[in-house]
Motif scaffolding. Structure first.
Motif, PDB file in Angstrom:
ATOM      1  N   ALA A 213       0.825  -1.211   0.000  1.00 14.63           N
ATOM      2  CA  ALA A 213       0.000   0.000   0.000  1.00 14.63           C
ATOM      3  C   ALA A 213       0.858   1.260   0.000  1.00 14.63           C
ATOM      4  CB  ALA A 213      -0.918   0.009   1.213  1.00 14.63           C
ATOM      5  N   GLU A 214       0.320   2.319  -0.584  1.00 15.77           N
ATOM      6  CA  GLU A 214       0.927   3.641  -0.456  1.00 15.77           C
ATOM      7  C   GLU A 214       0.606   4.217   0.926  1.00 15.77           C
ATOM      8  OE1 GLU A 214       2.783   5.379  -2.618  1.00 15.77           O
ATOM      9  OE2 GLU A 214       2.767   3.842  -4.176  1.00 15.77           O
ATOM     10  N   ALA A 215      -0.626   3.966   1.378  1.00 17.38           N
ATOM     11  CA  ALA A 215      -1.048   4.461   2.698  1.00 17.38           C
ATOM     12  C   ALA A 215      -2.124   3.541   3.253  1.00 17.38           C
ATOM     13  CB  ALA A 215      -1.583   5.888   2.589  1.00 17.38           C
ATOM     14  N   THR A 216      -2.071   3.297   4.553  1.00 18.63           N
ATOM     15  CA  THR A 216      -3.083   2.501   5.245  1.00 18.63           C
ATOM     16  C   THR A 216      -3.696   3.339   6.356  1.00 18.63           C
ATOM     17  OG1 THR A 216      -2.151   0.314   4.789  1.00 18.63           O
ATOM     18  CG2 THR A 216      -3.461   0.534   6.785  1.00 18.63           C
ATOM     19  N   TYR A 217      -5.016   3.365   6.386  1.00 16.33           N
ATOM     20  CA  TYR A 217      -5.757   4.071   7.426  1.00 16.33           C
ATOM     21  C   TYR A 217      -6.486   3.050   8.291  1.00 16.33           C
ATOM     22  CZ  TYR A 217      -4.661   8.051   4.504  1.00 16.33           C
ATOM     23  OH  TYR A 217      -3.987   8.994   3.780  1.00 16.33           O
ATOM     24  N   THR A 218      -6.660   3.382   9.557  1.00 15.75           N
ATOM     25  CA  THR A 218      -7.174   2.395  10.505  1.00 15.75           C
ATOM     26  C   THR A 218      -8.159   3.020  11.477  1.00 15.75           C
ATOM     27  OG1 THR A 218      -6.512   0.789  12.219  1.00 15.75           O
ATOM     28  CG2 THR A 218      -5.257   2.818  12.092  1.00 15.75           C
ATOM     29  N   ILE A 219      -9.022   2.191  12.037  1.00 17.49           N
ATOM     30  CA  ILE A 219      -9.788   2.577  13.217  1.00 17.49           C
ATOM     31  C   ILE A 219      -9.316   1.678  14.353  1.00 17.49           C
ATOM     32  CG2 ILE A 219     -11.809   3.531  12.053  1.00 17.49           C
ATOM     33  CD1 ILE A 219     -13.215   0.816  12.505  1.00 17.49           C
ATOM     34  N   GLU A 220      -8.929   2.304  15.465  1.00 11.69           N
ATOM     35  CA  GLU A 220      -8.407   1.587  16.620  1.00 11.69           C
ATOM     36  C   GLU A 220      -9.393   1.748  17.783  1.00 11.69           C
ATOM     37  OE1 GLU A 220      -5.303  -0.078  16.784  1.00 11.69           O
ATOM     38  OE2 GLU A 220      -5.066   0.286  14.625  1.00 11.69           O
ATOM     39  N   ALA A 221      -9.814   0.630  18.355  1.00 11.71           N
ATOM     40  CA  ALA A 221     -10.740   0.654  19.487  1.00 11.71           C
ATOM     41  C   ALA A 221      -9.994   0.269  20.758  1.00 11.71           C
ATOM     42  CB  ALA A 221     -11.904  -0.299  19.244  1.00 11.71           C
ATOM     43  N   MET A 222     -10.468   0.786  21.886  1.00  9.38           N
ATOM     44  CA  MET A 222      -9.864   0.446  23.177  1.00  9.38           C
ATOM     45  C   MET A 222     -10.746  -0.563  23.901  1.00  9.38           C
ATOM     46  SD  MET A 222      -8.909   2.803  26.487  1.00  9.38           S
ATOM     47  CE  MET A 222      -7.453   3.554  25.748  1.00  9.38           C
ATOM     48  N   MET A 223     -10.134  -1.671  24.323  1.00  9.06           N
ATOM     49  CA  MET A 223     -10.848  -2.696  25.061  1.00  9.06           C
ATOM     50  C   MET A 223     -10.867  -2.359  26.551  1.00  9.06           C
ATOM     51  SD  MET A 223     -11.641  -4.659  22.480  1.00  9.06           S
ATOM     52  CE  MET A 223     -11.903  -3.066  21.684  1.00  9.06           C
ATOM     53  N   LYS A 224     -11.661  -3.099  27.329  1.00 10.56           N
ATOM     54  CA  LYS A 224     -11.792  -2.789  28.756  1.00 10.56           C
ATOM     55  C   LYS A 224     -10.484  -2.933  29.527  1.00 10.56           C
ATOM     56  CE  LYS A 224     -16.654  -3.231  29.942  1.00 10.56           C
ATOM     57  NZ  LYS A 224     -17.666  -3.915  30.779  1.00 10.56           N
ATOM     58  N   ASP A 225      -9.530  -3.683  28.994  1.00  5.45           N
ATOM     59  CA  ASP A 225      -8.235  -3.821  29.662  1.00  5.45           C
ATOM     60  C   ASP A 225      -7.234  -2.774  29.196  1.00  5.45           C
ATOM     61  OD1 ASP A 225      -7.813  -4.776  27.125  1.00  5.45           O
ATOM     62  OD2 ASP A 225      -6.813  -6.624  27.731  1.00  5.45           O
ATOM     63  N   GLY A 226      -7.689  -1.808  28.393  1.00  3.92           N
ATOM     64  CA  GLY A 226      -6.825  -0.736  27.936  1.00  3.92           C
ATOM     65  C   GLY A 226      -6.027  -1.048  26.689  1.00  3.92           C
ATOM     66  N   LYS A 227      -6.135  -2.274  26.174  1.00  4.36           N
ATOM     67  CA  LYS A 227      -5.394  -2.632  24.971  1.00  4.36           C
ATOM     68  C   LYS A 227      -6.143  -2.179  23.715  1.00  4.36           C
ATOM     69  CE  LYS A 227      -2.968  -6.660  26.862  1.00  4.36           C
ATOM     70  NZ  LYS A 227      -2.734  -8.115  26.729  1.00  4.36           N
ATOM     71  N   ALA A 228      -5.386  -2.063  22.628  1.00  2.37           N
ATOM     72  CA  ALA A 228      -5.951  -1.622  21.356  1.00  2.37           C
ATOM     73  C   ALA A 228      -6.355  -2.818  20.510  1.00  2.37           C
ATOM     74  CB  ALA A 228      -4.933  -0.780  20.599  1.00  2.37           C
ATOM     75  N   LEU A 229      -7.421  -2.644  19.747  1.00  2.00           N
ATOM     76  CA  LEU A 229      -7.818  -3.647  18.763  1.00  2.00           C
ATOM     77  C   LEU A 229      -8.044  -2.940  17.431  1.00  2.00           C
ATOM     78  CD1 LEU A 229      -8.498  -6.718  18.514  1.00  2.00           C
ATOM     79  CD2 LEU A 229     -10.884  -6.014  18.529  1.00  2.00           C
ATOM     80  N   GLN A 230      -7.216  -3.268  16.454  1.00  2.00           N
ATOM     81  CA  GLN A 230      -7.407  -2.736  15.107  1.00  2.00           C
ATOM     82  C   GLN A 230      -8.711  -3.307  14.572  1.00  2.00           C
ATOM     83  OE1 GLN A 230      -4.030  -2.467  12.182  1.00  2.00           O
ATOM     84  NE2 GLN A 230      -5.285  -3.917  11.051  1.00  2.00           N
ATOM     85  N   SER A 231      -9.665  -2.439  14.252  1.00  2.00           N
ATOM     86  CA  SER A 231     -11.030  -2.904  13.990  1.00  2.00           C
ATOM     87  C   SER A 231     -11.474  -2.735  12.547  1.00  2.00           C
ATOM     88  CB  SER A 231     -11.995  -2.169  14.922  1.00  2.00           C
ATOM     89  OG  SER A 231     -11.669  -2.428  16.276  1.00  2.00           O
ATOM     90  N   GLY A 232     -10.650  -2.152  11.706  1.00  2.00           N
ATOM     91  CA  GLY A 232     -10.964  -2.005  10.289  1.00  2.00           C
ATOM     92  C   GLY A 232      -9.857  -1.190   9.643  1.00  2.00           C
ATOM     93  N   THR A 233      -9.548  -1.493   8.390  1.00  2.00           N
ATOM     94  CA  THR A 233      -8.491  -0.755   7.686  1.00  2.00           C
ATOM     95  C   THR A 233      -8.926  -0.415   6.275  1.00  2.00           C
ATOM     96  OG1 THR A 233      -7.453  -2.886   7.133  1.00  2.00           O
ATOM     97  CG2 THR A 233      -6.514  -1.647   8.976  1.00  2.00           C
ATOM     98  N   SER A 234      -8.393   0.683   5.765  1.00  2.00           N
ATOM     99  CA  SER A 234      -8.668   1.124   4.399  1.00  2.00           C
ATOM    100  C   SER A 234      -7.344   1.527   3.771  1.00  2.00           C
ATOM    101  CB  SER A 234      -9.645   2.310   4.426  1.00  2.00           C
ATOM    102  OG  SER A 234     -10.059   2.661   3.122  1.00  2.00           O
ATOM    103  N   HIS A 235      -7.059   0.981   2.587  1.00  2.00           N
ATOM    104  CA  HIS A 235      -5.737   1.137   1.970  1.00  2.00           C
ATOM    105  C   HIS A 235      -5.825   1.866   0.628  1.00  2.00           C
ATOM    106  CE1 HIS A 235      -4.874  -2.046   4.863  1.00  2.00           C
ATOM    107  NE2 HIS A 235      -5.763  -2.808   4.262  1.00  2.00           N
ATOM    108  N   TYR A 236      -4.891   2.766   0.425  1.00  2.00           N
ATOM    109  CA  TYR A 236      -4.734   3.412  -0.873  1.00  2.00           C
ATOM    110  C   TYR A 236      -3.479   2.846  -1.531  1.00  2.00           C
ATOM    111  CZ  TYR A 236      -3.447   6.846  -4.384  1.00  2.00           C
ATOM    112  OH  TYR A 236      -3.069   7.432  -5.563  1.00  2.00           O
ATOM    113  N   PHE A 237      -3.637   2.323  -2.766  1.00  2.00           N
ATOM    114  CA  PHE A 237      -2.532   1.654  -3.447  1.00  2.00           C
ATOM    115  C   PHE A 237      -1.881   2.487  -4.537  1.00  2.00           C
ATOM    116  CE2 PHE A 237      -4.957  -2.314  -2.198  1.00  2.00           C
ATOM    117  CZ  PHE A 237      -4.051  -2.704  -1.238  1.00  2.00           C
ATOM    118  N   GLY A 238      -2.469   3.630  -4.879  1.00  2.00           N
ATOM    119  CA  GLY A 238      -1.964   4.326  -6.051  1.00  2.00           C
ATOM    120  C   GLY A 238      -2.172   3.450  -7.285  1.00  2.00           C
ATOM    121  N   ASP A 239      -1.194   3.459  -8.213  1.00  3.61           N
ATOM    122  CA  ASP A 239      -1.311   2.592  -9.400  1.00  3.61           C
ATOM    123  C   ASP A 239      -0.287   1.458  -9.369  1.00  3.61           C
ATOM    124  OD1 ASP A 239       1.046   3.922  -9.911  1.00  3.61           O
ATOM    125  OD2 ASP A 239       0.379   4.848 -11.786  1.00  3.61           O
ATOM    126  N   LYS A 240       0.265   1.183  -8.174  1.00  4.17           N
ATOM    127  CA  LYS A 240       1.313   0.173  -8.049  1.00  4.17           C
ATOM    128  C   LYS A 240       0.829  -1.211  -8.475  1.00  4.17           C
ATOM    129  CE  LYS A 240       3.877   0.316  -4.393  1.00  4.17           C
ATOM    130  NZ  LYS A 240       4.378   0.185  -2.993  1.00  4.17           N
TER     131      LYS A 240
END
Length: 487
Positions: A213-240
């Motif tokens: 990917a040229e760029a990856t965007y993410t949504i990060e959620a916080m669980m009850k124990d304070g840890k992060a969970l990557q919950s969805g990603t969106s990628h831009y590839f350009g024309d590679k």
């Protein structure tokens, strides 16, 4: 949880005692999953699949509103096809599962069981794309993929998981970038409106972005124990990828051009996110939008005349509102039923017995707080809808407050390390952008980069707390970054 704070279901380990065991207990005791005979694979049981089905129905509707169409790609990818884009094959090679035999014959070329489908979409587009008039192509696929994870846990990380993967191609770079941003916002909106789960939107570092990917965007959620969970990603590839797979079209100037590409996905990992965001020591807590059963009706002393008929009547009235309702007329005890539906996270319980019938009332109980409401039967519809809305809003508010309270600003690595040893949190700092400092932060403080928030503006107070240099190297820094411990 009950108001007195006592755990009603002894089969569940307390989250304060062992968060990991608590999570696994809920997955199994709420009958969401079972372990398969193949190590690292899971079976989604009917109740777990019903949650996923509700998620997919909502998301699929959101995708279609923005013009996306569902397609189905093959499950096998020839090795030669996978190798056309070097970064992709390098990124997924350690997790790929390979098929080498077809029946009793050895295949001329081994096939990867799809870990992701960019290569298949590109190969398809190379065959069918001819002119700019066909663009954009906005595709989505619902399927399962296989990645040979070393450590597995139900929903969070299994060797096969279910997801959707969107793949699109566009005439211009601007259109593809807009698509990438649109789908990231789509995921964030879904988490807010369906899962009652706040998320942090941001861009991944180059080290953490999707392979190729040229760029990856993410949504990060916080669980009850304070840890992060990557919950969805969106990628831009350009024309590679278009160049690697020779995907071309005749442009407006009659010249051959390469389309710009995106991909984006979320998975059954979101069920794990819901569990760890909302549930308690009595079992699962589900936001109403995705609950397989939104309201359960319990007839009290159902052997007495008219009770079952009254319970069925309440059920029918609630179903007429479009709610998913179950009336449990089994011969199990009331105590068993209360514990069962509490374990399964049913948002609202309605009780009716002989005394309620005499007084023209019924009793409503919230799963999230345990609060009970005695109301006239004629107010059932309005009160049920009111409480379901309140349950969603209160779950979101509690999760949002937890995210706010546990996102802390730091200007030194030792301070982050000390904070993480006391209680896991999101650590916000400035960052110079150097990968060496990113790696050092992991080694020195035990945290990885989660994202560079899209919201980079700071108040004066925040600027003072964060400073203006990278806490690792001390060099001037202009980027805000969030660090954390991730699942």
């Amino acid at each position: 949880m009950a108001k007195n704070g006592k755990k009603k279901v002894s089969a569940i380990t307390s989250m304060s005692e062992d968060f990991t065991k608590w999570y696994t207990d809920i997955c199994l005791k709420a009958e969401l999953v079972d372990y398969a005979s193949v190590k690292g694979f899971m079976i989604m049981r009917p109740y777990g699949y019903a949650i996923w089905e509700n998620m997919t129905n909502i998301l699929d509707g959101m995708f279609k509103k923005t013009g996306h169409q569902n397609v189905a790609m093959p499950v096998l990818i020839p090795e030669s096809l996978l190798k056309k884009e070097g970064e992709l094959v390098e990124g997924f090679a350690p997790e790929a599962a390979w098929v080498t035999m077809g029946g009793s014959d050895r295949l001329e070329e081994r096939m990867a069981i799809r870990p992701t489908s960019e290569t298949l979409f590109c190969d398809h587009w190379a065959h069918i794309l001819q002119t700019y008039k066909q663009l954009p192509m906005l595709y989505n696929q619902w399927c399962s993929v296989v990645r040979w994870e070393k450590t597995t846990r139900p929903f969070l990380r299994s060797r096969e998981f279910w997801w959707q993967e969107g793949h699109t191609i566009h005439e211009t770079e601007a259109e593809a970038v807009a698509e990438t941003e649109q789908q990231l916002n789509c995921y964030a909106d879904f988490c807010r409106d369906a899962l009652a789960m706040p998320v942090l939107k941001g861009r991944k570092t180059d080290k953490e972005k999707f392979a190729g990917a040229e760029a990856t965007y993410t949504i990060e959620a916080m669980m009850k124990d304070g840890k992060a969970l990557q919950s969805g990603t969106s990628h831009y590839f350009g024309d590679k990828f278009s160049r690697a797979y020779d995907v071309t079209f005749q442009g407006r100037s009659n010249q051959l051009e390469y389309p710009y590409q995106t991909s984006w996905g979320c998975s059954t990992r979101l069920i794990g996110a819901v569990i760890m965001t909302h549930s308690d020591d009595n079992g699962l807590v589900l936001p109403p939008a995705i609950a397989p059963i939104q309201v359960v009706v319990i007839p009290v002393a159902q052997h007495k005349e008219g009770v079952l008929e009254a319970a069925y009547g309440l059920r029918d009235r609630l179903e007429a509102l479009g709610l998913r309702v179950k009336c449990d007329d089994s011969d199990q005890s009331n105590g068993w039923k209360y514990a069962e539906y509490e374990m399964k996270g049913v948002p609202l319980r309605v009780e009716i017995g002989p005394k309620d019938m005499e007084q023209g009332q019924c009793v409503l109980a919230r799963r999230d707080t345990g609060e009970k409401y005695v109301i006239p039967q004629e107010e059932l519809e309005a009160k049920a809808l009111e409480l379901l809305r309140a349950i969603h809003d209160d779950l979101y508010a509690a999760a949002e407050q937890r995210l706010r309270d546990n996102t802390l600003d730091f200007d030194s690595v030792p301070a982050i390390k000390a904070a993480m040893e006391e209680h896991t949190c999101f650590a916000r700092t400035m960052w110079c952008g150097n990968e060496a400092c990113e790696l050092a932060m992991k080694e020195l403080a035990g945290v990885s980069s989660r994202c560079m928030p899209l919201q980079q503006e700071l108040t004066e107070e925040e600027r003072v707390r964060l400073g203006d240099v990278c806490p690792v190297c001390g060099q001037k820094a202009k980027k805000v970054i969030v660090w954390g411990v991730a699942y």
